[in-house]
Write a protein that holds these residues in place. Structure first.
Motif, PDB file in Angstrom:
ATOM      1  N   GLY A  93       0.780  -1.136   0.081  1.00 47.32           N
ATOM      2  CA  GLY A  93      -0.115   0.072  -0.100  1.00 47.32           C
ATOM      3  C   GLY A  93       0.764   1.329   0.080  1.00 47.32           C
ATOM      4  O   GLY A  93       0.624   2.274  -0.917  1.00 47.32           O
ATOM      5  N   ILE A  94       1.805   1.176   0.875  1.00 46.46           N
ATOM      6  CA  ILE A  94       2.623   2.428   1.145  1.00 46.46           C
ATOM      7  C   ILE A  94       3.754   2.560  -0.198  1.00 46.46           C
ATOM      8  O   ILE A  94       3.975   3.439  -0.557  1.00 46.46           O
ATOM      9  N   ASN A  95       4.515   1.313  -0.391  1.00 49.62           N
ATOM     10  CA  ASN A  95       5.694   1.289  -1.170  1.00 49.62           C
ATOM     11  C   ASN A  95       5.478   1.265  -2.562  1.00 49.62           C
ATOM     12  O   ASN A  95       6.089   1.939  -3.410  1.00 49.62           O
ATOM     13  N   ALA A  96       4.300   1.159  -3.243  1.00 50.95           N
ATOM     14  CA  ALA A  96       3.894   1.161  -4.556  1.00 50.95           C
ATOM     15  C   ALA A  96       3.792   2.682  -4.939  1.00 50.95           C
ATOM     16  O   ALA A  96       4.459   2.989  -6.112  1.00 50.95           O
ATOM     17  N   GLY A  97       3.270   3.588  -4.245  1.00 46.91           N
ATOM     18  CA  GLY A  97       3.191   5.001  -4.388  1.00 46.91           C
ATOM     19  C   GLY A  97       4.605   5.512  -4.433  1.00 46.91           C
ATOM     20  O   GLY A  97       5.163   6.215  -5.357  1.00 46.91           O
ATOM     21  N   ILE A  98       5.496   4.936  -3.395  1.00 49.11           N
ATOM     22  CA  ILE A  98       6.823   5.537  -3.420  1.00 49.11           C
ATOM     23  C   ILE A  98       7.806   5.086  -4.439  1.00 49.11           C
ATOM     24  O   ILE A  98       8.453   5.865  -5.388  1.00 49.11           O
ATOM     25  N   VAL A  99       7.593   3.872  -4.849  1.00 53.39           N
ATOM     26  CA  VAL A  99       8.414   3.218  -5.848  1.00 53.39           C
ATOM     27  C   VAL A  99       7.884   3.944  -7.192  1.00 53.39           C
ATOM     28  O   VAL A  99       8.928   4.226  -7.920  1.00 53.39           O
ATOM     29  N   LYS A 100       6.797   4.197  -7.671  1.00 55.47           N
ATOM     30  CA  LYS A 100       6.212   4.626  -8.697  1.00 55.47           C
ATOM     31  C   LYS A 100       6.950   6.075  -9.018  1.00 55.47           C
ATOM     32  O   LYS A 100       7.474   6.690  -9.974  1.00 55.47           O
ATOM     33  N   GLU A 101       6.705   6.961  -7.797  1.00 59.95           N
ATOM     34  CA  GLU A 101       7.156   8.200  -7.873  1.00 59.95           C
ATOM     35  C   GLU A 101       8.656   8.412  -8.074  1.00 59.95           C
ATOM     36  O   GLU A 101       9.135   9.300  -8.810  1.00 59.95           O
ATOM     37  N   VAL A 102       9.454   7.574  -7.372  1.00 58.95           N
ATOM     38  CA  VAL A 102      11.000   7.505  -7.667  1.00 58.95           C
ATOM     39  C   VAL A 102      11.372   7.139  -8.750  1.00 58.95           C
ATOM     40  O   VAL A 102      12.229   7.830  -9.520  1.00 58.95           O
ATOM     41  N   THR A 103      10.627   5.861  -9.549  1.00 59.10           N
ATOM     42  CA  THR A 103      10.913   5.472 -10.678  1.00 59.10           C
ATOM     43  C   THR A 103      10.865   6.778 -11.704  1.00 59.10           C
ATOM     44  O   THR A 103      11.901   6.791 -12.563  1.00 59.10           O
ATOM     45  N   ALA A 104       9.688   7.419 -11.747  1.00 58.50           N
ATOM     46  CA  ALA A 104       9.502   8.565 -12.692  1.00 58.50           C
ATOM     47  C   ALA A 104      10.693   9.658 -12.638  1.00 58.50           C
ATOM     48  O   ALA A 104      11.158  10.210 -13.627  1.00 58.50           O
ATOM     49  N   ASN A 105      10.861   9.871 -11.398  1.00 62.17           N
ATOM     50  CA  ASN A 105      12.030  11.017 -11.225  1.00 62.17           C
ATOM     51  C   ASN A 105      13.599  10.405 -11.783  1.00 62.17           C
ATOM     52  O   ASN A 105      14.122  11.031 -12.389  1.00 62.17           O
ATOM     53  N   LEU A 106      13.823   9.091 -11.545  1.00 60.39           N
ATOM     54  CA  LEU A 106      15.124   8.714 -11.942  1.00 60.39           C
ATOM     55  C   LEU A 106      14.945   8.573 -13.464  1.00 60.39           C
ATOM     56  O   LEU A 106      16.001   9.094 -14.280  1.00 60.39           O
ATOM     57  N   VAL A 107      13.887   8.185 -14.145  1.00 58.62           N
ATOM     58  CA  VAL A 107      14.049   7.928 -15.639  1.00 58.62           C
ATOM     59  C   VAL A 107      14.157   9.409 -16.202  1.00 58.62           C
ATOM     60  O   VAL A 107      14.623   9.589 -17.521  1.00 58.62           O
ATOM     61  N   LYS A 108      13.329  10.210 -15.756  1.00 57.55           N
ATOM     62  CA  LYS A 108      13.434  11.781 -16.164  1.00 57.55           C
ATOM     63  C   LYS A 108      14.939  12.193 -16.513  1.00 57.55           C
ATOM     64  O   LYS A 108      15.307  12.801 -17.157  1.00 57.55           O
ATOM     65  N   HIS A 109      15.880  11.968 -15.365  1.00 58.48           N
ATOM     66  CA  HIS A 109      16.973  12.588 -15.226  1.00 58.48           C
ATOM     67  C   HIS A 109      18.074  11.576 -15.798  1.00 58.48           C
ATOM     68  O   HIS A 109      19.326  11.917 -16.307  1.00 58.48           O
ATOM     69  N   SER A 110      17.797  10.477 -15.933  1.00 57.66           N
ATOM     70  CA  SER A 110      18.652   9.347 -16.673  1.00 57.66           C
ATOM     71  C   SER A 110      17.891   8.353 -17.525  1.00 57.66           C
ATOM     72  O   SER A 110      17.639   7.286 -17.067  1.00 57.66           O
TER      73      SER A 110
END
Ligand SMILES: NC(=O)C1=CN([C@@H]2O[C@H](COP(=O)(O)OP(=O)(O)OC[C@H]3O[C@@H](n4cnc5c(N)ncnc54)[C@H](O)[C@@H]3O)[C@@H](O)[C@H]2O)C=CC1
Ligand SMILES: O=C([O-])CC(=O)C(=O)O
Length: 308
Positions: A93-110
């Motif tokens: 419940g908590i980790n899916a939202g975090i992982v999704k957001e973090v992934t988008a930020n990572l891919v945007k810059h790399s």
């Protein structure tokens, strides 16, 4: 080459420490959401450089992903760990939202990054990264099998009363208390099958202790483990950055391999400069095939709770 570690908590800091200590990366950038936390961990770790003899530069940032730009590899450890009595699946419940957001930020810059997913429930989080990142499937690696195999070797050596360097073995399928599949049929002591030394009861004990390895440590520590998880991540990162092409069980998107599709599960793979270079198809016994399919069914149910 630059490596990003998201999450400066217990596992993230251990990843950064082992990667730096092994001296194969030019830079490790640690990111956390908690103000000043990643900066503090990075500074503390950097102050071990002259003591431990490494040249890797470690920096920290509170959520500024521009600092991660151009990363060859990014490790996602952000998210909550379980407490004694919980399963990894309860963290979705908590980790899916975090992982999704973090992934988008990572891919945007790399945009060419290879992502290693650690946050739990890991097989489902790896699946989520596949569904949301837009990255090709060779660039998404779930870390579970490397750790579970290390725990398997620990338990094998304990039962065999021998040094860990004498034993070899691998764990595939799910990174969960019930879905792990320690391949006893293929485990050896110096090339000799362990069945030559351990009776069925002893083998069953080794398998069971391996499967609940994470839960055992969570009970002892009050939170989940970090040293072996960090070391396991560092082995994966080194195999990529140094193009070692090691065979390591990882949670990968399957497309017919091992009879499964559209699911991330632990399978042996060659890990090199391109990330996943090849999924290795090994022969399983009928009983192992049935356990693999059972693990897939359970992970598929958890994946069903994801919202994209
Ligand atoms: N796949 C595996 O084999 C293993 C997986 N794990 C998992 O790794 C995860 C991390 O575990 P620990 O490090 O022990 O937890 P922790 O609580 O020590 O650290 C997690 C860190 O993530 C940070 N964080 C939370 N949301 C964030 C966001 N949006 N962006 C950046 N940082 C954020 C927190 O501030 C915290 O510092 C857990 O989900 C745990 O279950 C742990 C061990 C092994
Ligand atoms: O047990 C946990 O929750 C953390 C983990 O995945 C592990 O240590 O294998």
């Amino acid at each position: 080459m630059k490596v990003t570690v998201v999450g400066a908590g217990a596992v993230g800091a251990s990843c950064a420490e082992y990667i730096a200590m092994k001296n194969f990366a030019s830079e490790v950038v640690v990111v956390d959401i908690k103000e000043g936390f990643a900066e503090g961990k990075a500074m503390d770790l950097m102050q071990t450089a002259s003591l431990n003899g490494f040249d890797t530069k470690i920096t920290g940032t509170t959520g500024d992903y521009s600092k991660t730009a151009g990363s060859k590899v990014a490790v996602i450890t952000s998210g909550i760990p379980r407490k004694p009595g919980m399963t990894r699946e309860e963290l979705i419940g908590i980790n899916a939202g975090i992982v999704k957001e973090v992934t988008a930020n990572l891919v945007k810059h790399s945009p060419d990054v290879i992502i290693i997913v650690v946050s739990n429930p890991m097989d489902t989080m790896a699946y989520l990264v596949h569904k949301t990142s837009g990255l090709p499937k060779n660039k998404i690696i779930g870390m579970g099998g490397a750790l579970d195999s290390a725990r398997f070797k620990y338990r094998l050596a304990e039962a065999l009363e021998c040094p860990i360097s004498d034993v070899d073995g691998m764990v595939i399928a799910a990174h969960s208390d019930t879905g792990m599949l320690p391949l006893l049929s293929k485990a050896t002591r110096n090339g000799v099958p362990v069945s030559e030394f351990l009776n069925e009861e002893q083998q069953a004990y080794v398998a069971e202790e391996t499967k609940v390895g994470g839960a055992t440590l969570t009970k002892l520590l009050g939170t989940s483990a970090w040293y072996a998880p960090g070391a396991a991540v560092s082995v994966l990162v080194q195999s990529i950055l140094c193009d070692q092409k090691k065979m390591i069980p990882c949670s990968l998107m399957l497309d017919g391999e091992y009879g499964e599709s559209d699911i991330c599960l632990g399978v042996p793979a060659i890990i090199g400069a391109n990330g996943v270079e090849k999924i290795v198809d090994i022969t399983l016994t009928d009983a192992e095939k049935a356990k693999f399919a059972e693990a897939a069914k359970a992970v598929r149910e958890v994946n069903g709770d994801l919202k994209f």
